[in-house]
Design a protein around this motif. Structure first.
Motif, PDB file in Angstrom:
ATOM      1  N   PRO A   1       0.782  -1.241   0.000  1.00 42.61           N
ATOM      2  CA  PRO A   1       0.000   0.000   0.000  1.00 42.61           C
ATOM      3  C   PRO A   1       0.812   1.289   0.000  1.00 42.61           C
ATOM      4  N   LEU A   2       2.051   1.249   0.486  1.00 42.35           N
ATOM      5  CA  LEU A   2       2.799   2.488   0.698  1.00 42.35           C
ATOM      6  C   LEU A   2       3.051   3.259  -0.590  1.00 42.35           C
ATOM      7  N   VAL A   3       2.855   4.587  -0.518  1.00 47.05           N
ATOM      8  CA  VAL A   3       3.323   5.494  -1.561  1.00 47.05           C
ATOM      9  C   VAL A   3       3.831   6.748  -0.854  1.00 47.05           C
TER      10      VAL A   3
ATOM     11  N   ILE B   1      14.439  14.203   0.530  1.00 46.02           N
ATOM     12  CA  ILE B   1      15.654  13.579   1.055  1.00 46.02           C
ATOM     13  C   ILE B   1      15.970  12.349   0.217  1.00 46.02           C
ATOM     14  N   PRO B   2      17.249  12.035   0.045  1.00 51.33           N
ATOM     15  CA  PRO B   2      17.612  10.848  -0.729  1.00 51.33           C
ATOM     16  C   PRO B   2      17.050   9.580  -0.093  1.00 51.33           C
ATOM     17  N   GLY B   3      16.395   8.761  -0.898  1.00 48.26           N
ATOM     18  CA  GLY B   3      15.921   7.485  -0.418  1.00 48.26           C
ATOM     19  C   GLY B   3      14.595   7.501   0.310  1.00 48.26           C
ATOM     20  N   PHE B   4      13.982   8.691   0.459  1.00 51.36           N
ATOM     21  CA  PHE B   4      12.690   8.791   1.143  1.00 51.36           C
ATOM     22  C   PHE B   4      12.794   8.182   2.548  1.00 51.36           C
ATOM     23  N   VAL B   5      11.742   7.560   3.041  1.00 50.98           N
ATOM     24  CA  VAL B   5      11.764   6.952   4.378  1.00 50.98           C
ATOM     25  C   VAL B   5      11.980   5.443   4.287  1.00 50.98           C
ATOM     26  N   ALA B   6      11.081   4.762   3.599  1.00 50.83           N
ATOM     27  CA  ALA B   6      11.114   3.296   3.586  1.00 50.83           C
ATOM     28  C   ALA B   6      12.373   2.755   2.919  1.00 50.83           C
ATOM     29  N   THR B   7      12.802   3.375   1.834  1.00 47.47           N
ATOM     30  CA  THR B   7      13.993   2.879   1.144  1.00 47.47           C
ATOM     31  C   THR B   7      15.233   3.056   2.005  1.00 47.47           C
ATOM     32  N   ARG B   8      15.319   4.147   2.753  1.00 43.36           N
ATOM     33  CA  ARG B   8      16.468   4.338   3.635  1.00 43.36           C
ATOM     34  C   ARG B   8      16.512   3.255   4.708  1.00 43.36           C
ATOM     35  N   LEU B   9      15.357   2.920   5.263  1.00 46.57           N
ATOM     36  CA  LEU B   9      15.309   1.852   6.257  1.00 46.57           C
ATOM     37  C   LEU B   9      15.687   0.512   5.628  1.00 46.57           C
ATOM     38  N   GLN B  10      15.197   0.275   4.428  1.00 47.07           N
ATOM     39  CA  GLN B  10      15.529  -0.957   3.725  1.00 47.07           C
ATOM     40  C   GLN B  10      17.019  -1.030   3.415  1.00 47.07           C
ATOM     41  N   GLU B  11      17.596   0.107   3.022  1.00 45.97           N
ATOM     42  CA  GLU B  11      19.019   0.130   2.689  1.00 45.97           C
ATOM     43  C   GLU B  11      19.895  -0.118   3.910  1.00 45.97           C
TER      44      GLU B  11
ATOM     45  N   PHE C   1      -5.957  11.673  -3.345  1.00 47.06           N
ATOM     46  CA  PHE C   1      -6.224  10.770  -4.460  1.00 47.06           C
ATOM     47  C   PHE C   1      -5.741   9.357  -4.153  1.00 47.06           C
ATOM     48  N   TYR C   2      -4.502   9.229  -3.667  1.00 42.84           N
ATOM     49  CA  TYR C   2      -3.979   7.889  -3.401  1.00 42.84           C
ATOM     50  C   TYR C   2      -4.768   7.195  -2.289  1.00 42.84           C
ATOM     51  N   ALA C   3      -5.220   7.956  -1.305  1.00 38.99           N
ATOM     52  CA  ALA C   3      -6.050   7.368  -0.262  1.00 38.99           C
ATOM     53  C   ALA C   3      -7.351   6.829  -0.868  1.00 38.99           C
ATOM     54  N   CYS C   4      -7.959   7.591  -1.777  1.00 42.78           N
ATOM     55  CA  CYS C   4      -9.168   7.131  -2.466  1.00 42.78           C
ATOM     56  C   CYS C   4      -8.879   5.904  -3.325  1.00 42.78           C
ATOM     57  N   ALA C   5      -7.660   5.815  -3.845  1.00 44.44           N
ATOM     58  CA  ALA C   5      -7.274   4.713  -4.729  1.00 44.44           C
ATOM     59  C   ALA C   5      -6.770   3.492  -3.957  1.00 44.44           C
ATOM     60  N   GLY C   6      -6.940   3.501  -2.640  1.00 44.22           N
ATOM     61  CA  GLY C   6      -6.604   2.327  -1.859  1.00 44.22           C
ATOM     62  C   GLY C   6      -5.158   2.203  -1.435  1.00 44.22           C
ATOM     63  N   LYS C   7      -4.403   3.295  -1.522  1.00 45.60           N
ATOM     64  CA  LYS C   7      -3.007   3.267  -1.091  1.00 45.60           C
ATOM     65  C   LYS C   7      -2.876   3.858   0.316  1.00 45.60           C
ATOM     66  N   ALA C   8      -1.659   3.747   0.867  1.00 48.15           N
ATOM     67  CA  ALA C   8      -1.354   4.341   2.174  1.00 48.15           C
ATOM     68  C   ALA C   8      -0.338   5.453   1.944  1.00 48.15           C
ATOM     69  N   PRO C   9      -0.799   6.680   1.677  1.00 47.03           N
ATOM     70  CA  PRO C   9       0.125   7.770   1.346  1.00 47.03           C
ATOM     71  C   PRO C   9       0.863   8.289   2.563  1.00 47.03           C
ATOM     72  N   LEU C  10       2.143   8.533   2.396  1.00 51.62           N
ATOM     73  CA  LEU C  10       2.982   9.134   3.426  1.00 51.62           C
ATOM     74  C   LEU C  10       3.568  10.409   2.841  1.00 51.62           C
ATOM     75  N   VAL C  11       3.178  11.564   3.379  1.00 52.30           N
ATOM     76  CA  VAL C  11       3.674  12.849   2.888  1.00 52.30           C
ATOM     77  C   VAL C  11       4.985  13.162   3.592  1.00 52.30           C
ATOM     78  N   MET C  12       6.046  13.324   2.800  1.00 50.94           N
ATOM     79  CA  MET C  12       7.372  13.600   3.345  1.00 50.94           C
ATOM     80  C   MET C  12       7.452  15.049   3.824  1.00 50.94           C
ATOM     81  N   LYS C  13       8.299  15.272   4.817  1.00 51.05           N
ATOM     82  CA  LYS C  13       8.509  16.628   5.327  1.00 51.05           C
ATOM     83  C   LYS C  13       9.365  17.457   4.371  1.00 51.05           C
ATOM     84  N   LYS C  14      10.265  16.787   3.653  1.00 51.03           N
ATOM     85  CA  LYS C  14      11.158  17.476   2.719  1.00 51.03           C
ATOM     86  C   LYS C  14      11.744  16.452   1.757  1.00 51.03           C
TER      87      LYS C  14
END
Length: 319
Positions: free
Chosen positions: A152-154, A188-198, A173-186
């Motif tokens: 679900p994450l976007v 940053i390289p790798g966003f949130v989830a990718t940085r944790l994955q890396e 829109f993404y919430a209506c489309a069945g996703k779980a949107p996460l609005v970033m504060k700024k």
């Protein structure tokens, strides 16, 4: 033309024939949208439809929207036709800045006025992507997790010239489309989830490089350790709950000093040929001759089961 309400969008354009572009198309079809998919060449149609075939099995298992139909898909290799009636555009072009910039220069001119254009980029910033776009205020990064038709994450973040209203509209829109949107504060390289994955990936490479674990050992540890817990609690809440009534305060006060222990090696290891071969050989051994499509189907079946189980566990129960 005024921007349609996010809940009223019915026509989506998905640009790109790879696993992400085709995966997005599958997701939107399953949610009942009319989807026009742009392929760079119609020679890509076979690969595109194979992704769609694989995705549809899992999407049907999860439950399709009443209006969902693969008949609502249109394929074209004409970019102007692909976006001419779009109410939303999901771009999943190759991860090369010059390609993205040239594409957005064109999209900024031919996409109907005020329609949001979202990029699936995983490594580029929208500030860079929108540099040549004549209408940059309506462009936003919408980074999915693979496969986008299941996870679900976007992650959403605008560029320097993106309007705040565009980000808010995309979130809705993404919430209506069945996703779980996460609005970033700024940005940053790798966003949130990718940085944790890396971070996990770096540690895995270090352990393989130092002969401390094999790829199979690492996957066994994750699958049978933190992974099931993370399906219902993220890292922060897992540690908060694990320490009982004291919560995160107890965790940090009691275990904080251990953060200084030399368990981790923050910088990525040198990717030598020896490390490369260990990783390749280890993963090939773990795959045990199974084809990619077989493993992807197995992955999708398991994710469907997890998503269903988590949804059921969170469903309110009668007292």
């Amino acid at each position: 033309m005024t921007r349609p309400a996010s809940s009223k969008v019915r026509r989506v354009s998905s640009l790109g024939a790879g696993p992400i572009g085709a995966g997005w198309a599958a997701h939107f079809l399953a949610r009942g949208y009319d989807v026009t998919a742009y392929l760079h060449s119609m020679d890509e149609e076979r690969a595109f439809r194979k992704v769609l075939d694989t995705a549809w099995i899992s999407l049907r298992a999860l439950g399709l929207a009443p209006e969902a139909s693969r008949d609502r898909l249109k394929l074209t290799d004409n970019l102007r036709d692909a976006v001419s009636e779009a109410e939303f555009v999901q771009e999943s072009a190759p991860e090369r800045l010059e390609i993205k910039q040239d594409l957005y220069r064109v999209l900024g001119e031919i996409v109907p006025a005020d329609v949001v254009i979202a990029s699936s980029t995983s490594g580029l910033t929208m500030t860079d992507i929108q540099a040549k776009c004549p209408t940059p205020d309506r462009t936003v990064v919408a980074h999915p997790f693979n496969p986008p038709y299941l996870l679900p994450l976007v992650e959403l973040v605008g560029g320097r010239r993106t309007s705040a209203e565009t980000v808010e509209w995309a979130r809705d829109f993404y919430a209506c489309a069945g996703k779980a949107p996460l609005v970033m504060k700024k940005e940053i390289p790798g966003f949130v989830a990718t940085r944790l994955q890396e971070a996990l990936w770096r540690e895995a490479l270090h352990m393989v490089a130092n002969g401390e674990a094999t790829p199979a050992d690492i996957d066994t540890a994750l699958i049978n350790g933190p992974a099931p817990r993370m399906a219902v609690q993220g890292q922060c809440m897992a540690f908060h709950v694990a320490c009982g009534e004291g919560g995160m305060a107890t965790n940090l006060d009691q275990f904080g000093p251990a953060l200084k222990l030399p368990w981790t090696r923050l910088q990525a290891p040198e990717l030598t040929k020896e490390l490369r071969d260990r990783m390749v050989d280890g993963c090939n051994a773990e795959a045990a001759g199974r084809h990619f499509e077989e493993m992807a189907a197995e992955r999708d079946r398991a994710i469907v089961g997890i998503l269903k189980a988590v949804a059921d566990a969170r469903r309110p129960r009668d007292p």
